[in-house]
Design an enzyme around this catalytic site. Structure first.
Site, PDB file in Angstrom:
ATOM      1  N   HIS A 105       0.852  -1.187   0.000  1.00 34.16           N
ATOM      2  CA  HIS A 105       0.000   0.000   0.000  1.00 34.16           C
ATOM      3  C   HIS A 105       0.888   1.237   0.000  1.00 34.16           C
ATOM      4  O   HIS A 105       1.979   1.234   0.577  1.00 34.16           O
ATOM      5  CB  HIS A 105      -0.903   0.010   1.240  1.00 34.16           C
ATOM      6  CG  HIS A 105      -2.028   0.995   1.174  1.00 34.16           C
ATOM      7  ND1 HIS A 105      -1.868   2.308   1.526  1.00 34.16           N
ATOM      8  CD2 HIS A 105      -3.328   0.862   0.787  1.00 34.16           C
ATOM      9  CE1 HIS A 105      -3.031   2.948   1.372  1.00 34.16           C
ATOM     10  NE2 HIS A 105      -3.919   2.087   0.930  1.00 34.16           N
ATOM     11  N   ASP A 137      -7.781  -4.509  -0.495  1.00 34.55           N
ATOM     12  CA  ASP A 137      -8.309  -4.749  -1.835  1.00 34.55           C
ATOM     13  C   ASP A 137      -8.245  -6.230  -2.214  1.00 34.55           C
ATOM     14  O   ASP A 137      -9.101  -6.738  -2.935  1.00 34.55           O
ATOM     15  CB  ASP A 137      -7.532  -3.915  -2.862  1.00 34.55           C
ATOM     16  CG  ASP A 137      -7.682  -2.427  -2.614  1.00 34.55           C
ATOM     17  OD1 ASP A 137      -8.825  -1.976  -2.455  1.00 34.55           O
ATOM     18  OD2 ASP A 137      -6.665  -1.714  -2.570  1.00 34.55           O
TER      19      ASP A 137
END
Length: 434
Positions: free
Chosen positions: A311, A369
């Site tokens: 991320h 995600d």
């Protein structure tokens, strides 16, 4: 909004023989900030920060992220506690008003949201103007932007009562609008909301019910989707939130600001990451092919990237991913997905990523995600609806951020500057001499 920044000294800047001192402030958490508001007037210089990665664009009291330590707080409360112990509307109240509601405030807030879930009957005509194969996000941008044409009584941003009504309306109507986009794209009739269901159960019914039979919400699936919504509610000054604030800084009505946020979220680098992760799993196909793709990910000369890992902000395990991992497994078990190749690939890739030294050293942990894409597919949503669900949840954060900006006396209309590197001053040449 009253500023809570605390003086933390000064920073001396010297350039071309001239020195100035800039104030430094500290907040509740996170890095200190240098106040550059008078930098240009004092020096004639701009700061250069593409992507604003080192710039605090505002003061906010809503969300805090510590990417190095994997921390996400909503109004000071860890996201893990909220996702596990709270529910969507309670967290929405927290983000909007700063505190978890007591029983009376909870009943009033829930009742207000529930009584606003219906949409104007003429709004249905907007859907008929789209092709049946239109992307649901294109429908969302258009329909949400059109709300200002239907609700004139809540577009005056200088009226606190109208701001509150607009905020409640958008939170209440977003599931209805999103479910209608889903139904329209699938060719099924719209399903109206019901007041006896909670926020997430109501949305699932509007998406999956058909007139021929009653729809019974599976509590495990509803709980997982509720967690997804809570985990996606707000995430500090990301691209879409910054877009909402920038649009709002011009005095635009709240419906237009949220439509702008939806348009920004639509970008694949922002809201489409879970869809990209799912596409990657489908490309891998079977667990036997995972070593091939892992080797490609480790090869510096191969452009392939493992989607759903790592991320930009979190350099540790994404705290949202921990919650989503458990919810994902609960959904797969409840639905009996034990031999599905896609989910077998996901489970094996997850195991490798959490044990392989390469992933651990690079801090490429599975992010939210990775798990949310798998979960949403298992719940029955097509991939082009994933970003719509993201927008539904993030609407709460956008509204909270927009409301905070409106009440902040230090905010001005957004007007970034640039370093110009184009042609120098030159004269116009008539066409006959070119």
């Amino acid at each position: 909004m009253e500023s809570k920044m605390k003086p933390a000294g000064n920073m001396k800047v010297t350039y071309d023989g001239q020195s100035i001192e800039l104030p430094v402030y500290s907040g509740s958490h996170g890095p200190k900030v240098v106040d550059f508001r008078k930098f240009y007037s004092n020096t004639g210089l701009f700061t250069f920060d593409p992507g604003f990665t080192s710039t605090a664009s505002c003061e906010s009291q809503i969300t805090f992220i510590d990417g190095d330590n994997g921390v996400l707080l909503y109004r000071g409360i860890p996201i893990e506690q909220l996702a596990e112990q709270s529910n969507f509307l309670e967290v929405a109240h927290l983000l909007l008003y700063g505190e978890l509601p007591d029983a009376k405030a909870s009943d009033e807030f829930n009742n207000s949201i529930t009584r606003h879930t219906m949409v104007h009957e003429q709004l249905k005509n907007f859907y008929n103007g789209f092709r049946r194969d239109a992307h649901p996000m294109s429908i969302m941008v258009g329909v949400v932007g059109a709300l200002s044409a239907f609700y004139h009584d809540s577009t005056d941003i200088n009226d606190p009562t109208q701001r509150r009504i607009a905020s409640h309306r958008m939170i209440a109507k977003m599931p209805t609008i999103a479910a209608m986009a889903f139904k329209y794209s699938s060719g099924q009739p719209f399903v109206f909301p019901r007041n006896d269901l909670d926020y997430t159960e109501n949305f699932m019914r509007m998406c999956f019910a058909v007139p021929a039979e009653e729809f019974v919400v599976n509590p495990v699936l509803a709980d997982a989707l509720d967690k997804i919504f809570i985990l996606h509610m707000d995430h500090e000054q990301n691209a879409s939130t910054s877009t909402v604030r920038l649009a709002g800084s011009s005095g635009a009505n709240p419906f237009a600001c949220i439509a702008a946020g939806i348009a920004s979220l639509w970008g694949p680098a922002h809201g489409g990451a879970n869809e990209a992760a799912l596409t990657m799993l489908e490309e891998i196909g079977t667990p036997e092919r995972i070593p091939e793709f892992v080797a490609r990910a480790k090869d510096k000369n191969d452009p392939f990237r493992l989607m759903g890992f790592g991320h930009r902000v979190y350099k540790n395990y994404d705290p949202r991913a921990k919650v989503m991992q458990t919810a994902c497994h609960e959904v797969l078990n409840a639905l009996g997905y034990k031999d599905d190749p896609l989910f077998e690939v996901a489970r094996e890739l997850e195991r490798i990523a959490l044990s392989d030294e390469y992933f651990i050293e690079k801090k490429l942990y599975p992010n939210i995600d990775f798990y949310s894409g798998i979960t949403l597919k298992a719940l029955g949503f097509p991939t082009d609806m994933f970003t719509v669900l993201f927008a539904l949840a993030r609407t709460v954060g956008w509204i909270a951020q927009w409301s905070e900006m409106i009440s902040d006396d230090s905010q001005k209309i957004g007007r970034p500057r640039q370093i110009y590197t184009g042609a120098q001053t030159r004269d116009y040449t008539p066409i006959s001499k070119r």
